[in-house]
Each structure stands twice: as C-alpha cells, then as structure tokens.
Design a protein around this motif. Structure first.
Motif, PDB file in Angstrom:
ATOM      1  N   GLN A 276       0.838  -1.203   0.000  1.00 41.42           N
ATOM      2  CA  GLN A 276       0.000   0.000   0.000  1.00 41.42           C
ATOM      3  C   GLN A 276       0.875   1.256   0.000  1.00 41.42           C
ATOM      4  O   GLN A 276       0.614   2.199  -0.756  1.00 41.42           O
ATOM      5  CB  GLN A 276      -0.912   0.018   1.225  1.00 41.42           C
ATOM      6  N   ILE A 277       1.892   1.259   0.838  1.00 35.95           N
ATOM      7  CA  ILE A 277       2.793   2.421   0.911  1.00 35.95           C
ATOM      8  C   ILE A 277       3.463   2.647  -0.444  1.00 35.95           C
ATOM      9  O   ILE A 277       3.522   3.775  -0.940  1.00 35.95           O
ATOM     10  CB  ILE A 277       3.838   2.232   2.031  1.00 35.95           C
ATOM     11  N   GLN A 278       3.959   1.570  -1.060  1.00 34.54           N
ATOM     12  CA  GLN A 278       4.627   1.711  -2.350  1.00 34.54           C
ATOM     13  C   GLN A 278       3.660   2.189  -3.430  1.00 34.54           C
ATOM     14  O   GLN A 278       4.033   2.980  -4.289  1.00 34.54           O
ATOM     15  CB  GLN A 278       5.280   0.389  -2.764  1.00 34.54           C
ATOM     16  N   ASP A 279       2.423   1.741  -3.368  1.00 36.31           N
ATOM     17  CA  ASP A 279       1.424   2.184  -4.331  1.00 36.31           C
ATOM     18  C   ASP A 279       1.163   3.687  -4.173  1.00 36.31           C
ATOM     19  O   ASP A 279       1.109   4.422  -5.164  1.00 36.31           O
ATOM     20  CB  ASP A 279       0.131   1.380  -4.145  1.00 36.31           C
ATOM     21  N   VAL A 280       1.020   4.142  -2.939  1.00 36.10           N
ATOM     22  CA  VAL A 280       0.796   5.573  -2.691  1.00 36.10           C
ATOM     23  C   VAL A 280       2.009   6.372  -3.156  1.00 36.10           C
ATOM     24  O   VAL A 280       1.869   7.428  -3.794  1.00 36.10           O
ATOM     25  CB  VAL A 280       0.469   5.838  -1.204  1.00 36.10           C
ATOM     26  N   ARG A 281       3.206   5.866  -2.887  1.00 38.13           N
ATOM     27  CA  ARG A 281       4.423   6.564  -3.330  1.00 38.13           C
ATOM     28  C   ARG A 281       4.461   6.673  -4.853  1.00 38.13           C
ATOM     29  O   ARG A 281       4.845   7.708  -5.399  1.00 38.13           O
ATOM     30  CB  ARG A 281       5.672   5.841  -2.818  1.00 38.13           C
ATOM     31  N   SER A 282       4.061   5.609  -5.532  1.00 31.70           N
ATOM     32  CA  SER A 282       4.028   5.630  -6.992  1.00 31.70           C
ATOM     33  C   SER A 282       3.029   6.677  -7.486  1.00 31.70           C
ATOM     34  O   SER A 282       3.304   7.413  -8.450  1.00 31.70           O
ATOM     35  CB  SER A 282       3.649   4.237  -7.499  1.00 31.70           C
TER      36      SER A 282
ATOM     37  N   LEU B  29       6.327   8.246   4.554  1.00 32.28           N
ATOM     38  CA  LEU B  29       5.995   6.903   4.062  1.00 32.28           C
ATOM     39  C   LEU B  29       7.232   6.008   4.054  1.00 32.28           C
ATOM     40  O   LEU B  29       7.181   4.850   4.486  1.00 32.28           O
ATOM     41  CB  LEU B  29       5.401   6.982   2.654  1.00 32.28           C
ATOM     42  N   VAL B  30       8.338   6.545   3.583  1.00 28.45           N
ATOM     43  CA  VAL B  30       9.585   5.768   3.528  1.00 28.45           C
ATOM     44  C   VAL B  30      10.042   5.402   4.934  1.00 28.45           C
ATOM     45  O   VAL B  30      10.506   4.277   5.174  1.00 28.45           O
ATOM     46  CB  VAL B  30      10.683   6.541   2.758  1.00 28.45           C
ATOM     47  N   ALA B  31       9.891   6.315   5.887  1.00 29.71           N
ATOM     48  CA  ALA B  31      10.305   6.031   7.258  1.00 29.71           C
ATOM     49  C   ALA B  31       9.541   4.835   7.832  1.00 29.71           C
ATOM     50  O   ALA B  31      10.122   3.975   8.506  1.00 29.71           O
ATOM     51  CB  ALA B  31      10.112   7.264   8.135  1.00 29.71           C
ATOM     52  N   VAL B  32       8.247   4.752   7.555  1.00 34.22           N
ATOM     53  CA  VAL B  32       7.459   3.616   8.038  1.00 34.22           C
ATOM     54  C   VAL B  32       7.860   2.351   7.286  1.00 34.22           C
ATOM     55  O   VAL B  32       8.101   1.304   7.884  1.00 34.22           O
ATOM     56  CB  VAL B  32       5.938   3.877   7.885  1.00 34.22           C
TER      57      VAL B  32
ATOM     58  N   LEU C 140      -2.077  11.886   4.781  1.00 35.89           N
ATOM     59  CA  LEU C 140      -2.614  11.591   3.459  1.00 35.89           C
ATOM     60  C   LEU C 140      -3.957  12.290   3.249  1.00 35.89           C
ATOM     61  O   LEU C 140      -4.215  12.849   2.182  1.00 35.89           O
ATOM     62  CB  LEU C 140      -2.745  10.085   3.231  1.00 35.89           C
ATOM     63  N   ALA C 141      -4.788  12.306   4.282  1.00 40.42           N
ATOM     64  CA  ALA C 141      -6.076  13.003   4.179  1.00 40.42           C
ATOM     65  C   ALA C 141      -5.856  14.496   3.926  1.00 40.42           C
ATOM     66  O   ALA C 141      -6.549  15.102   3.096  1.00 40.42           O
ATOM     67  CB  ALA C 141      -6.907  12.783   5.438  1.00 40.42           C
ATOM     68  N   ALA C 142      -4.881  15.097   4.609  1.00 35.72           N
ATOM     69  CA  ALA C 142      -4.575  16.516   4.404  1.00 35.72           C
ATOM     70  C   ALA C 142      -4.061  16.750   2.982  1.00 35.72           C
ATOM     71  O   ALA C 142      -4.418  17.742   2.335  1.00 35.72           O
ATOM     72  CB  ALA C 142      -3.552  16.997   5.432  1.00 35.72           C
ATOM     73  N   PHE C 143      -3.237  15.817   2.491  1.00 36.90           N
ATOM     74  CA  PHE C 143      -2.728  15.942   1.127  1.00 36.90           C
ATOM     75  C   PHE C 143      -3.861  15.811   0.109  1.00 36.90           C
ATOM     76  O   PHE C 143      -3.929  16.565  -0.864  1.00 36.90           O
ATOM     77  CB  PHE C 143      -1.641  14.883   0.859  1.00 36.90           C
TER      78      PHE C 143
END
Length: 169
Positions: free
Chosen positions: A31-37, A66-69, A139-142
């Motif tokens: 999920q994190i990688q998908d959001v980063r993409s 995201l990367v930190a997590v 993410l909601a703020a973004f």
C-alpha cells in the motif's frame, strides 16, 4: 523421542501466526509503495510553477514519512543473499527467520520463540499503526490540498490489492 500431536499443533500455530503477520507487513508495504508511486506520478504531471509548489512540497514531505514507516517493515536494499550481511534485517526478515527456526524442530516452539513472536508482532502493530495514522492525518490533508487545486486524489488500495511496483528508493 516421540513428538506429541500437541507439540506439532503449537508449532503449526506459531508458523501460521507468523505467516499472517508477514502478510499484514507486506500488505502495508505494498500500500505504501502504491501511494508513493501515485505521488511520484502526480509530481511528474504537475507543471512547474508557483501554484503547484505547495503540492509538490507536501508530496515530498508525505513521501519521507511513508519511507520512514516502510523502512521499519522491510529493507528493500536487500536484493541478493549477500546483501543481508551488509544491511540489517527488518521486521519482515525477522518474522521469516522465526518461522524457519520454529519449523525446523520436531517440538513445540520454545518460550524464547514465543516471546520473540510477541515482540515482533508488537513492533509490526506499532509500524502499521503509524501507517494508519499517516493515512488519517497526512494523506487526508494531502488529498484535501489536491482537491482544492482540482487535482485527482491519491488513494490507498485495499490490502492485498496493491499493485506490486518496482520499489522507489
């Protein structure tokens, strides 16, 4: 030495619990990688001007979080067996090692293996909790910021449905 059915059941249960925890970890990483993409794609599509500077900056800040997590969950710099000597194993590798260790004995898991599983499960829970907080807050703020700029939003795919992407480092 005869192995009891109860010992084998305990061993099997620990291996299944470890597998389930690994699935949670990998779903989160996907999920994190998908959001980063999606963030990367959005930044590429934005024109470089003053009006998009805020969105690009917010995307960069979100990506760092995201990367930190993700880095606590999995080490994507390990691509070959010898790399594991140079880079520390993260949570996914520790869970996999535990499952292999528990699965090689013809006995119930040791107390140390049980304690290690509980420790690793707590750590994954904390990191997955950080991911969930990032979704609720950052993410909601973004998403709100991009909506105000009439841009398509970034969405988190459901667990197990995240597209496997080439890791962006």
């Amino acid at each position: 030495m005869k192995v009891s059915q109860e010992d084998l059941q305990q061993q099997f249960d620990l291996i299944l619990q470890t597998r389930d925890e690994l699935s949670r970890v990998y779903d989160t990483v996907n999920q994190i990688q998908d959001v980063r993409s999606q963030l990367s794609g959005l930044k590429r599509r934005l024109p470089e001007n003053a009006s998009t500077k805020t969105i690009v900056s917010a995307a960069d800040d979100l990506e760092k979080k995201l990367v930190a997590v993700r880095e606590g969950l999995v080490n994507l710099t390990i691509s070959a067996n010898e790399d594991s000597l140079a880079y520390p194993p993260q949570l996914d590798a520790k869970l996999a090692y535990l499952a292999m260790d528990a699965g090689t004995a013809d006995s119930a898991p040791t107390e140390a293996e049980q304690k290690e599983f509980e420790k690793l499960k707590r750590q994954s829970g904390e990191l997955i909790g950080r991911w969930e907080d990032l979704q609720r807050r950052d993410l909601a703020a973004f998403q709100k910021l991009t909506a105000e700029g009439s841009l398509s939003t970034v969405v988190v795919p459901p667990a197990g449905r995240a597209e496997e992407t080439v890791p962006a480092h």
